[in-house]
Scaffold this motif. Structure first.
Motif, PDB file in Angstrom:
ATOM      1  N   GLY A   1      64.580 -30.201  -3.063  1.00 51.33           N
ATOM      2  CA  GLY A   1      63.186 -29.792  -2.713  1.00 51.33           C
ATOM      3  C   GLY A   1      62.572 -29.783  -4.330  1.00 51.33           C
ATOM      4  O   GLY A   1      61.414 -30.029  -4.367  1.00 51.33           O
ATOM      5  N   ALA A   2      63.384 -28.981  -5.220  1.00 53.98           N
ATOM      6  CA  ALA A   2      62.667 -29.057  -6.656  1.00 53.98           C
ATOM      7  C   ALA A   2      62.404 -30.315  -6.971  1.00 53.98           C
ATOM      8  O   ALA A   2      61.077 -30.607  -7.780  1.00 53.98           O
ATOM      9  N   LEU A   3      63.022 -31.371  -6.724  1.00 57.11           N
ATOM     10  CA  LEU A   3      62.963 -32.825  -7.248  1.00 57.11           C
ATOM     11  C   LEU A   3      61.693 -33.366  -6.661  1.00 57.11           C
ATOM     12  O   LEU A   3      60.571 -33.913  -7.225  1.00 57.11           O
ATOM     13  N   LEU A   4      61.580 -33.159  -5.353  1.00 58.78           N
ATOM     14  CA  LEU A   4      60.204 -33.538  -4.436  1.00 58.78           C
ATOM     15  C   LEU A   4      58.913 -32.906  -5.201  1.00 58.78           C
ATOM     16  O   LEU A   4      58.023 -33.749  -5.413  1.00 58.78           O
ATOM     17  N   VAL A   5      58.879 -31.631  -5.183  1.00 60.02           N
ATOM     18  CA  VAL A   5      57.542 -31.065  -5.704  1.00 60.02           C
ATOM     19  C   VAL A   5      57.431 -31.406  -7.266  1.00 60.02           C
ATOM     20  O   VAL A   5      56.239 -31.426  -7.605  1.00 60.02           O
ATOM     21  N   SER A   6      58.507 -31.578  -8.031  1.00 58.17           N
ATOM     22  CA  SER A   6      58.101 -31.907  -9.305  1.00 58.17           C
ATOM     23  C   SER A   6      57.504 -33.176  -9.479  1.00 58.17           C
ATOM     24  O   SER A   6      56.626 -33.497 -10.259  1.00 58.17           O
ATOM     25  N   ILE A   7      58.064 -34.249  -8.510  1.00 51.26           N
ATOM     26  CA  ILE A   7      57.580 -35.555  -8.551  1.00 51.26           C
ATOM     27  C   ILE A   7      56.213 -35.437  -8.327  1.00 51.26           C
ATOM     28  O   ILE A   7      55.159 -36.088  -8.858  1.00 51.26           O
TER      29      ILE A   7
ATOM     30  N   ALA B   1      62.922 -24.998   3.671  1.00 52.80           N
ATOM     31  CA  ALA B   1      63.356 -25.260   5.124  1.00 52.80           C
ATOM     32  C   ALA B   1      62.228 -25.057   6.222  1.00 52.80           C
ATOM     33  O   ALA B   1      62.107 -25.686   7.135  1.00 52.80           O
ATOM     34  N   PHE B   2      61.489 -24.001   5.791  1.00 55.71           N
ATOM     35  CA  PHE B   2      60.159 -23.694   6.671  1.00 55.71           C
ATOM     36  C   PHE B   2      59.318 -24.982   6.996  1.00 55.71           C
ATOM     37  O   PHE B   2      58.694 -25.358   7.927  1.00 55.71           O
ATOM     38  N   ALA B   3      59.048 -25.672   5.694  1.00 56.93           N
ATOM     39  CA  ALA B   3      58.272 -26.970   5.887  1.00 56.93           C
ATOM     40  C   ALA B   3      58.806 -27.827   6.873  1.00 56.93           C
ATOM     41  O   ALA B   3      58.213 -28.368   7.719  1.00 56.93           O
ATOM     42  N   LEU B   4      59.972 -28.146   6.961  1.00 60.36           N
ATOM     43  CA  LEU B   4      60.760 -29.088   7.820  1.00 60.36           C
ATOM     44  C   LEU B   4      60.708 -28.387   9.274  1.00 60.36           C
ATOM     45  O   LEU B   4      60.563 -29.158  10.232  1.00 60.36           O
ATOM     46  N   VAL B   5      60.865 -27.043   9.477  1.00 66.50           N
ATOM     47  CA  VAL B   5      61.044 -26.471  10.790  1.00 66.50           C
ATOM     48  C   VAL B   5      59.463 -26.681  11.493  1.00 66.50           C
ATOM     49  O   VAL B   5      59.360 -26.578  12.534  1.00 66.50           O
ATOM     50  N   ASN B   6      58.238 -26.340  10.395  1.00 64.12           N
ATOM     51  CA  ASN B   6      56.981 -26.785  11.033  1.00 64.12           C
ATOM     52  C   ASN B   6      56.938 -28.064  11.517  1.00 64.12           C
ATOM     53  O   ASN B   6      56.315 -28.160  12.714  1.00 64.12           O
TER      54      ASN B   6
ATOM     55  N   PHE C   1      68.271 -31.664   9.373  1.00 66.28           N
ATOM     56  CA  PHE C   1      68.146 -31.814   7.983  1.00 66.28           C
ATOM     57  C   PHE C   1      67.821 -30.631   7.119  1.00 66.28           C
ATOM     58  O   PHE C   1      68.459 -30.026   6.163  1.00 66.28           O
ATOM     59  N   ALA C   2      67.029 -29.552   7.478  1.00 63.25           N
ATOM     60  CA  ALA C   2      66.654 -28.473   7.268  1.00 63.25           C
ATOM     61  C   ALA C   2      67.937 -27.390   7.071  1.00 63.25           C
ATOM     62  O   ALA C   2      68.026 -26.859   6.031  1.00 63.25           O
ATOM     63  N   THR C   3      68.780 -27.529   8.160  1.00 62.49           N
ATOM     64  CA  THR C   3      70.039 -26.711   7.952  1.00 62.49           C
ATOM     65  C   THR C   3      71.027 -27.050   7.057  1.00 62.49           C
ATOM     66  O   THR C   3      71.581 -26.413   6.319  1.00 62.49           O
ATOM     67  N   LEU C   4      71.287 -28.474   6.690  1.00 61.14           N
ATOM     68  CA  LEU C   4      72.395 -28.985   6.173  1.00 61.14           C
ATOM     69  C   LEU C   4      71.892 -28.986   4.577  1.00 61.14           C
ATOM     70  O   LEU C   4      72.985 -29.114   3.811  1.00 61.14           O
ATOM     71  N   VAL C   5      70.714 -29.053   4.279  1.00 64.70           N
ATOM     72  CA  VAL C   5      70.158 -29.403   2.959  1.00 64.70           C
ATOM     73  C   VAL C   5      69.644 -27.941   2.352  1.00 64.70           C
ATOM     74  O   VAL C   5      69.992 -27.660   1.376  1.00 64.70           O
TER      75      VAL C   5
ATOM     76  N   ARG D   1      68.958 -24.575   4.182  1.00 64.84           N
ATOM     77  CA  ARG D   1      69.002 -23.203   4.839  1.00 64.84           C
ATOM     78  C   ARG D   1      70.163 -23.518   5.997  1.00 64.84           C
ATOM     79  O   ARG D   1      69.563 -23.787   6.917  1.00 64.84           O
ATOM     80  N   CYS D   2      71.418 -23.164   5.792  1.00 57.48           N
ATOM     81  CA  CYS D   2      72.289 -23.329   6.719  1.00 57.48           C
ATOM     82  C   CYS D   2      71.983 -22.406   8.133  1.00 57.48           C
ATOM     83  O   CYS D   2      72.494 -22.562   9.192  1.00 57.48           O
ATOM     84  N   ASP D   3      71.307 -21.283   7.636  1.00 54.92           N
ATOM     85  CA  ASP D   3      71.022 -20.261   8.654  1.00 54.92           C
ATOM     86  C   ASP D   3      70.044 -20.931   9.816  1.00 54.92           C
ATOM     87  O   ASP D   3      69.839 -20.246  10.989  1.00 54.92           O
ATOM     88  N   ILE D   4      69.393 -21.901   9.581  1.00 58.93           N
ATOM     89  CA  ILE D   4      68.419 -22.651  10.721  1.00 58.93           C
ATOM     90  C   ILE D   4      69.348 -22.930  11.704  1.00 58.93           C
ATOM     91  O   ILE D   4      68.685 -23.188  12.858  1.00 58.93           O
ATOM     92  N   LEU D   5      70.659 -23.091  11.631  1.00 60.05           N
ATOM     93  CA  LEU D   5      71.590 -23.493  12.535  1.00 60.05           C
ATOM     94  C   LEU D   5      71.327 -22.330  13.973  1.00 60.05           C
ATOM     95  O   LEU D   5      71.637 -22.622  15.090  1.00 60.05           O
ATOM     96  N   LEU D   6      70.948 -21.156  13.656  1.00 60.95           N
ATOM     97  CA  LEU D   6      70.744 -20.150  14.556  1.00 60.95           C
ATOM     98  C   LEU D   6      69.383 -20.289  15.358  1.00 60.95           C
ATOM     99  O   LEU D   6      69.172 -19.647  16.266  1.00 60.95           O
TER     100      LEU D   6
END
Length: 499
Positions: A71-77, A154-159, A179-183, A185-190
């Motif tokens: 995430g930091a890499l994408l925003v920084s680019i 993760a919120f951006a991917l969930v949107n 993708f959001a869960t595994l990269v 926030r693992c709690d998106i599994l819920l």
């Protein structure tokens, strides 16, 4: 020209409204808290140290659990062209913090726009309008969407997943949640578990096709995060697996505090949804279609309630769907506003929205005063410049200060030098020969307290107007080394200490 302007507003008017609010929050409250520190420092290091990984902050201060750099890499680019121009113009690094936060906000709002457009296509432009009104009148979603938390990435991917869900592209929705869960926030599994179960039970997706699609997304997600993060962390690593083990298997997240089972429903959701809280419940009653969309999200919050450590940001991904349900109810009330019974409900809804705006103003003013360390370091840079007695100005930042508003984006170049060295007792600080200290203690031997910076303490209810006031108290103290006569002779404001 007028037609082009009207067309532009029709296409992007809502985005301008929400974007203006987000930009206002960033400009007024640029500093960050400890929860955001990993991604903030990572963005700083990517932008300023680039390939020199040995200089990255996470190697010295790794935190309790590792986090992904993706995430930091994408925003920084995306922010790098603006930051490059700032560097050419010798603009202070703090403005780069504005840049990365605005870029992150733009990413989140663009994914929210995608979701909003699907709401419009499925439920009409009026529901879309109320969705925007309710979102704009709330504080937490727009304030948080520029804060570089794993939850927000993760919120951006969930949107995006919500948008594809409403669009009918169900396998794409599941893939984004994987993708959001595994990269991030693992709690998106819920969230993905009840959604996937609902889609299977309603025969909206094929089990085998969903399984193969999600497995492919999982292998891609894990491969990407392991590849990127193993290089930067300098060890074979899947960050979210370690986070899952720490929080869920070892259950050590409770070390950061616990809340009762009902806290999300009696505190977090009422504060974050405001007017949308009663309205989303009404929406479920008024439109049977809503229950299909609300059930997985409601299950997500219920499942999360089982975990003892609770924070509002953990369930921020649920807010857009609750707002959608509330917008459906608001649209129905608006359409029936001329009928006798509905008229009172409509007036009550307008009162709720106005109350939401008032609460948002209160939340903003409290948040503005909640970053005392950032304001303290800014004041120190302004008053405590180059001295006659030393070439370098060394500032020690204690743990409290590092957690409440200071990041590496706040630092100046030479002659300023900064230390976040931990576990130094107050008695031993004078032996380190620091020029200045930023500390939560008002008295430190060998140093003189030069200035105190207030921070938010609590809200007070009072009789009169306005009916509330904000209590503040000194939170961070700037100390100067008493052996530096130049510092001692300057006109400092002095320290106000509440006994």
């Amino acid at each position: 020209m007028a037609r082009k302007y009207d067309k532009f507003l029709e296409l992007y008017g809502y985005d301008l409204l929400l974007g203006s609010i987000v930009a206002f929050y960033v400009l007024m409250v640029p500093y960050t808290k400890v929860e955001e520190s990993f991604n903030v420092q990572a963005m700083h290091d990517i932008l300023y140290h680039r390939h020199q990984i040995e200089k990255y902050d996470h190697l010295e201060f790794p935190g309790v659990v590792p986090r992904t750099f993706i995430g930091a890499l994408l925003v920084s680019i995306l922010a790098s062209p603006v930051v490059f121009l700032m560097n050419l113009l010798h603009v202070p690094k703090l403005y780069s913090l504005y840049a990365v936060r605005l870029v992150l906000g733009g990413i989140v709002l663009s994914t929210l726009r995608f979701f909003r457009i699907q709401i419009k296509k499925k439920f009409g432009s009026q529901v879309e309008a109320f969705f925007v009104i309710l979102t704009a009148s709330q504080f937490h979603l727009l304030f948080y969407c520029t804060r570089p938390l794993p939850n927000i990435l993760a919120f951006a991917l969930v949107n995006l997943a919500y948008g594809f869900w409403f669009k009918g592209s169900l396998y794409a929705a599941l893939n984004f949640m994987v993708f959001a869960t595994l990269v991030f926030r693992c709690d998106i599994l819920l969230l993905i578990a009840p959604l996937g179960l609902e889609l299977l039970l309603t025969k909206s997706v094929s089990f085998w096709k969903a399984l193969t699609s999600c497995l492919a997304a999982a292998f891609l997600s894990i491969g990407l995060t392991v590849l990127v993060d193993s290089v930067i962390w300098k060890r074979l690593l899947w960050p979210e697996l370690e986070v899952f083990w720490f929080n869920s298997v070892l259950n050590r997240s409770s070390e950061w505090g616990t809340h009762p089972l009902h806290w999300y429903f009696t505190s977090a959701l009422p504060r974050s949804l405001l007017a949308a809280y009663p309205l989303f419940l009404l929406g479920v009653l008024l439109d049977r279609r809503i229950f299909f969309y609300i059930l997985p999200v409601l299950s997500f919050v219920l499942l999360y309630s089982k975990l003892p450590h609770k924070e509002l940001r953990f369930i921020i991904s649920s807010i857009p769907v609750f707002n959608f349900a509330a917008a459906v109810a608001a649209s129905r009330l608006y359409n029936n506003r001329k009928k006798s019974f509905w008229k009172f409900l409509y007036i009550a809804m307008l009162g709720l929205i106005l109350s939401s705006l008032a609460c948002t103003a209160v939340f903003f003013m409290a948040s503005y005063e909640n970053y005392p360390s950032g304001y303290a370091l800014k004041a120190l840079h302004r008053i405590g410049g180059v001295t006659k007695n030393s070439d370098e100005l060394t500032v020690h930042i204690d743990t409290f200060s590092a957690m409440n508003g200071i990041s590496r984006f706040c630092e100046y170049n030479y002659p300023w030098r900064y230390s976040k060295e931990e576990n130094i007792s107050l008695e031993n600080l004078q032996m380190k020969n620091f020029t200045y200290l930023l500390n939560e203690n008002s008295y430190i031997k060998g140093f003189k307290c030069l200035m105190s910076v207030d921070g938010f303490s609590r809200v007070r209810i009072r009789i009169g107007f306005p009916p509330i006031s904000f209590a503040k108290e000194p939170k961070v103290f700037i100390h100067g080394n008493i052996r530096n006569t130049d510092i001692m002779n300057r006109g400092w404001p002095g320290c106000l200490v509440i006994p």
